[in-house]
Scaffold this motif. Structure first.
Motif, PDB file in Angstrom:
ATOM      1  N   LYS A 136       0.970  -1.134   0.089  1.00 59.02           N
ATOM      2  CA  LYS A 136       0.005   0.034   0.028  1.00 59.02           C
ATOM      3  C   LYS A 136       0.854   1.208   0.014  1.00 59.02           C
ATOM      4  CE  LYS A 136      -4.184  -2.091   2.346  1.00 59.02           C
ATOM      5  NZ  LYS A 136      -3.797  -3.199   2.213  1.00 59.02           N
ATOM      6  N   MET A 137       2.046   1.023   0.670  1.00 62.91           N
ATOM      7  CA  MET A 137       2.765   2.502   0.729  1.00 62.91           C
ATOM      8  C   MET A 137       3.343   2.663  -0.743  1.00 62.91           C
ATOM      9  SD  MET A 137       6.192   1.661   2.835  1.00 62.91           S
ATOM     10  CE  MET A 137       7.206  -0.260   2.676  1.00 62.91           C
ATOM     11  N   MET A 138       3.701   1.500  -1.425  1.00 69.78           N
ATOM     12  CA  MET A 138       4.071   1.855  -2.599  1.00 69.78           C
ATOM     13  C   MET A 138       3.020   2.171  -3.644  1.00 69.78           C
ATOM     14  SD  MET A 138       5.945  -1.926  -2.389  1.00 69.78           S
ATOM     15  CE  MET A 138       6.679  -2.293  -0.929  1.00 69.78           C
ATOM     16  N   GLU A 160       2.766  -2.581 -14.990  1.00 71.58           N
ATOM     17  CA  GLU A 160       3.603  -1.877 -15.819  1.00 71.58           C
ATOM     18  C   GLU A 160       4.337  -0.538 -15.229  1.00 71.58           C
ATOM     19  OE1 GLU A 160       1.851  -3.235 -20.266  1.00 71.58           O
ATOM     20  OE2 GLU A 160       1.270  -1.228 -19.246  1.00 71.58           O
ATOM     21  N   LEU A 161       3.300   0.159 -14.511  1.00 68.78           N
ATOM     22  CA  LEU A 161       3.498   1.444 -13.925  1.00 68.78           C
ATOM     23  C   LEU A 161       4.544   1.127 -12.896  1.00 68.78           C
ATOM     24  CD1 LEU A 161       3.061   4.775 -13.872  1.00 68.78           C
ATOM     25  CD2 LEU A 161       1.273   3.981 -12.210  1.00 68.78           C
ATOM     26  N   PHE A 162       4.139   0.082 -11.956  1.00 70.96           N
ATOM     27  CA  PHE A 162       5.063  -0.229 -10.688  1.00 70.96           C
ATOM     28  C   PHE A 162       6.471  -0.672 -11.450  1.00 70.96           C
ATOM     29  CE2 PHE A 162       4.641  -1.769  -6.346  1.00 70.96           C
ATOM     30  CZ  PHE A 162       6.023  -2.188  -6.210  1.00 70.96           C
ATOM     31  N   THR A 163       6.680  -1.408 -12.280  1.00 71.32           N
ATOM     32  CA  THR A 163       7.763  -1.593 -12.845  1.00 71.32           C
ATOM     33  C   THR A 163       8.597  -0.625 -13.423  1.00 71.32           C
ATOM     34  OG1 THR A 163       6.851  -3.982 -13.451  1.00 71.32           O
ATOM     35  CG2 THR A 163       9.108  -3.242 -14.457  1.00 71.32           C
ATOM     36  N   LYS A 164       7.869   0.190 -13.833  1.00 72.27           N
ATOM     37  CA  LYS A 164       8.682   1.446 -14.627  1.00 72.27           C
ATOM     38  C   LYS A 164       8.946   2.556 -13.675  1.00 72.27           C
ATOM     39  CE  LYS A 164       6.446   4.911 -16.813  1.00 72.27           C
ATOM     40  NZ  LYS A 164       5.901   5.837 -17.946  1.00 72.27           N
ATOM     41  N   GLU A 165       8.124   2.837 -12.594  1.00 68.96           N
ATOM     42  CA  GLU A 165       8.501   3.687 -11.743  1.00 68.96           C
ATOM     43  C   GLU A 165       9.282   3.268 -10.366  1.00 68.96           C
ATOM     44  OE1 GLU A 165       8.195   6.787 -12.264  1.00 68.96           O
ATOM     45  OE2 GLU A 165       6.632   7.029 -13.864  1.00 68.96           O
ATOM     46  N   ILE A 166       9.006   2.082 -10.041  1.00 78.85           N
ATOM     47  CA  ILE A 166       9.827   1.525  -8.857  1.00 78.85           C
ATOM     48  C   ILE A 166      10.721   0.359  -8.996  1.00 78.85           C
ATOM     49  CG2 ILE A 166       9.334   0.547  -6.470  1.00 78.85           C
ATOM     50  CD1 ILE A 166       6.475   1.632  -6.517  1.00 78.85           C
ATOM     51  N   ILE A 167      10.380  -0.674  -9.775  1.00 79.73           N
ATOM     52  CA  ILE A 167      11.452  -1.653  -9.778  1.00 79.73           C
ATOM     53  C   ILE A 167      12.731  -1.414 -10.566  1.00 79.73           C
ATOM     54  CG2 ILE A 167      11.730  -3.932 -10.897  1.00 79.73           C
ATOM     55  CD1 ILE A 167       8.969  -4.665  -9.962  1.00 79.73           C
ATOM     56  N   PHE A 178      13.755   0.124  -1.381  1.00 81.47           N
ATOM     57  CA  PHE A 178      12.527   0.868  -1.472  1.00 81.47           C
ATOM     58  C   PHE A 178      12.458   1.929  -0.420  1.00 81.47           C
ATOM     59  CE2 PHE A 178       8.003   1.821  -0.832  1.00 81.47           C
ATOM     60  CZ  PHE A 178       7.723   2.422  -1.802  1.00 81.47           C
ATOM     61  N   VAL A 179      12.308   1.529   0.740  1.00 80.76           N
ATOM     62  CA  VAL A 179      11.961   2.395   2.029  1.00 80.76           C
ATOM     63  C   VAL A 179      13.171   3.605   2.170  1.00 80.76           C
ATOM     64  CG1 VAL A 179      11.743   2.608   4.364  1.00 80.76           C
ATOM     65  CG2 VAL A 179      10.844   0.557   3.441  1.00 80.76           C
ATOM     66  N   GLN A 180      14.189   3.214   1.662  1.00 80.04           N
ATOM     67  CA  GLN A 180      15.203   4.433   1.903  1.00 80.04           C
ATOM     68  C   GLN A 180      15.162   5.355   0.741  1.00 80.04           C
ATOM     69  OE1 GLN A 180      18.858   1.807   1.915  1.00 80.04           O
ATOM     70  NE2 GLN A 180      19.546   3.055   3.962  1.00 80.04           N
ATOM     71  N   ALA A 181      14.559   4.714  -0.509  1.00 75.12           N
ATOM     72  CA  ALA A 181      14.436   5.444  -1.617  1.00 75.12           C
ATOM     73  C   ALA A 181      13.253   6.317  -1.553  1.00 75.12           C
ATOM     74  CB  ALA A 181      14.310   4.884  -2.798  1.00 75.12           C
ATOM     75  N   LEU A 182      12.194   5.960  -0.705  1.00 75.17           N
ATOM     76  CA  LEU A 182      10.949   6.672  -0.307  1.00 75.17           C
ATOM     77  C   LEU A 182      11.250   7.871   0.359  1.00 75.17           C
ATOM     78  CD1 LEU A 182       7.798   6.994  -0.654  1.00 75.17           C
ATOM     79  CD2 LEU A 182       7.654   5.217   1.309  1.00 75.17           C
ATOM     80  N   ILE A 183      12.018   7.853   1.610  1.00 75.32           N
ATOM     81  CA  ILE A 183      12.104   8.851   2.565  1.00 75.32           C
ATOM     82  C   ILE A 183      13.177   9.655   2.072  1.00 75.32           C
ATOM     83  CG2 ILE A 183      10.845   7.399   4.133  1.00 75.32           C
ATOM     84  CD1 ILE A 183      13.614   6.661   5.277  1.00 75.32           C
ATOM     85  N   ASP A 184      14.284   9.428   1.250  1.00 74.58           N
ATOM     86  CA  ASP A 184      15.541  10.317   1.006  1.00 74.58           C
ATOM     87  C   ASP A 184      15.322  11.054  -0.374  1.00 74.58           C
ATOM     88  OD1 ASP A 184      15.962   8.663  -1.112  1.00 74.58           O
ATOM     89  OD2 ASP A 184      17.857   7.669  -0.321  1.00 74.58           O
ATOM     90  N   GLY A 185      13.948  11.245  -0.899  1.00 75.97           N
ATOM     91  CA  GLY A 185      13.988  11.908  -2.136  1.00 75.97           C
ATOM     92  C   GLY A 185      14.223  11.605  -3.278  1.00 75.97           C
TER      93      GLY A 185
END
Length: 363
Positions: A103-105, A207-214, A279-286
């Motif tokens: 859900k946070m993703m 597709e969006l998850f893969t492109k923007e996160i993975i 992921f968590v580090q990338a979420l909170i460090d900008g």
């Protein structure tokens, strides 16, 4: 009379002996299993004087524990088995269903589209799903903060839902919109957000998850439920590990595909502990979104906002699918983080354990 007393004594001596033997057997068995589980795990520490293992309870536990201080992983501990029968132990790259941590993703993907001007937190649900009762009064913020008044039980469909259209339609057919304000936690809110993301981007949620996160984070051990090999996923074990019973849980991934197929946007991603930390580090460090966007994502007057529980200046998000459980606990600045992922344990609450470890080490 004396004969009766003698017989009674013999009976009580027999009962006492049996109880002692059973108790001794349990004690020896428990310690043998404790040693076996510890032998299957390993620990690693960084700069901290204390490792996360120092805060761990004595109960048997299958899974991974990670401590982050500043921008570095300073301590890791790995316990137990991903496949007991095959003698495969858990490790930092073992795949676990992370359940509602997804859900946070999803909230992150929404925040990215808001930053592009394609959505706002006040955009009404009726722009996308006008047939949902009261949708004109439900906003993106309501969906993210679980205050939409929508309810939906977590029940597996009769068959595996193989397309996103089937998955969204299942949610639309199953949910109930009550019109009530206030907090009500349901997967449906985040499944609707997944559908909204597809509408505004023209891409499927995966597709969006893969492109923007993975892809930008190079997550090599992150998969959706429908493109992962079963043998690569940690098996779920029931809650009798204390007795050395490594019996596969009814909630094991291999047995629950129909349920996973219904949790689009809400709980059907599998990740390793290493990827989750990234992921968590990338979420909170900008890295994924700006720090301001992250602050806005979790900024509301609710105890739960942007997929995180908020208390005493800290954030926590948890996941649970049967005997798979996970928890992330961090401060608002993301300087210190505790991450736990389990595929079977003897603990009453993994989320409480994450909180306790954080407060013991960082408070």
């Amino acid at each position: 009379m004396k004969k009766t007393v003698k017989i009674t004594k013999i009976v009580w001596i027999g009962i006492t002996t049996v109880m002692i033997v059973l108790g001794l057997g349990y004690f020896l068995n428990k310690n043998m299993i404790d040693d076996e589980v510890l032998a299957a795990g390993n620990t690693d520490s960084g700069s901290s004087d204390k490792t996360i293992d120092d805060y761990f309870p004595k109960e048997n536990y299958n899974g991974v524990a990670i401590m982050v201080e500043g921008d570095k992983v300073t301590s890791t501990a790995v316990y137990g088995y991903s496949d007991y029968e095959a003698n495969k132990v858990n490790n930092l790259d073992t795949l676990f269903p992370v359940a509602s941590l997804q859900k946070m993703m999803t909230a992150t993907l929404v925040a990215k589209e808001i930053s592009k001007g394609k959505l706002t937190y006040e955009t009404p649900l009726s722009d996308f799903y006008p047939d949902i009762k009261g949708s004109s009064d439900i906003t993106i913020r309501d969906l993210i903060d679980q205050t939409s008044g929508i309810k939906m039980d977590e029940v597996a469909p009769d068959k595996v839902l193989t397309t996103q259209e089937d998955q969204i339609n299942y949610v639309l057919d199953t949910l109930e919109s009550t019109g009530e304000t206030g907090f009500n936690y349901t997967n449906a809110n985040y499944s609707l957000l997944a559908g909204i993301l597809s509408t505004v981007t023209g891409e499927s949620y995966e597709e969006l998850f893969t492109k923007e996160i993975i892809e930008p984070l190079n997550l090599s051990h992150t998969f959706f439920w429908d493109n992962v090999a079963e043998e690569d996923v940690a098996k779920a074990y029931n809650s009798s590990l204390l007795y050395g019973d490594y019996t596969e849980s009814a909630s094991d991934f291999s047995r629950s595909k129909a349920l996973y197929s219904s949790l689009i946007g809400a709980g059907n991603v599998l990740m390793s502990a290493n990827d989750l930390v990234t992921f968590v580090q990338a979420l909170i460090d900008g890295t994924l979104i700006t720090k301001e966007d992250f602050s806005n994502m979790v900024k509301s007057d609710n105890d739960y906002s942007g997929a995180f529980w908020q208390t005493d200046g800290c954030l926590q998000t948890n996941g649970s699918l049967g005997d798979y459980e996970s928890s992330v606990f961090l401060d608002n600045d993301g300087e210190n983080i505790i991450i736990l992922i389990s595929n079977g344990h003897e603990l009453d609450s993994l989320s409480d354990l994450a909180s306790d470890i954080y407060k013991s080490h960082f408070a």
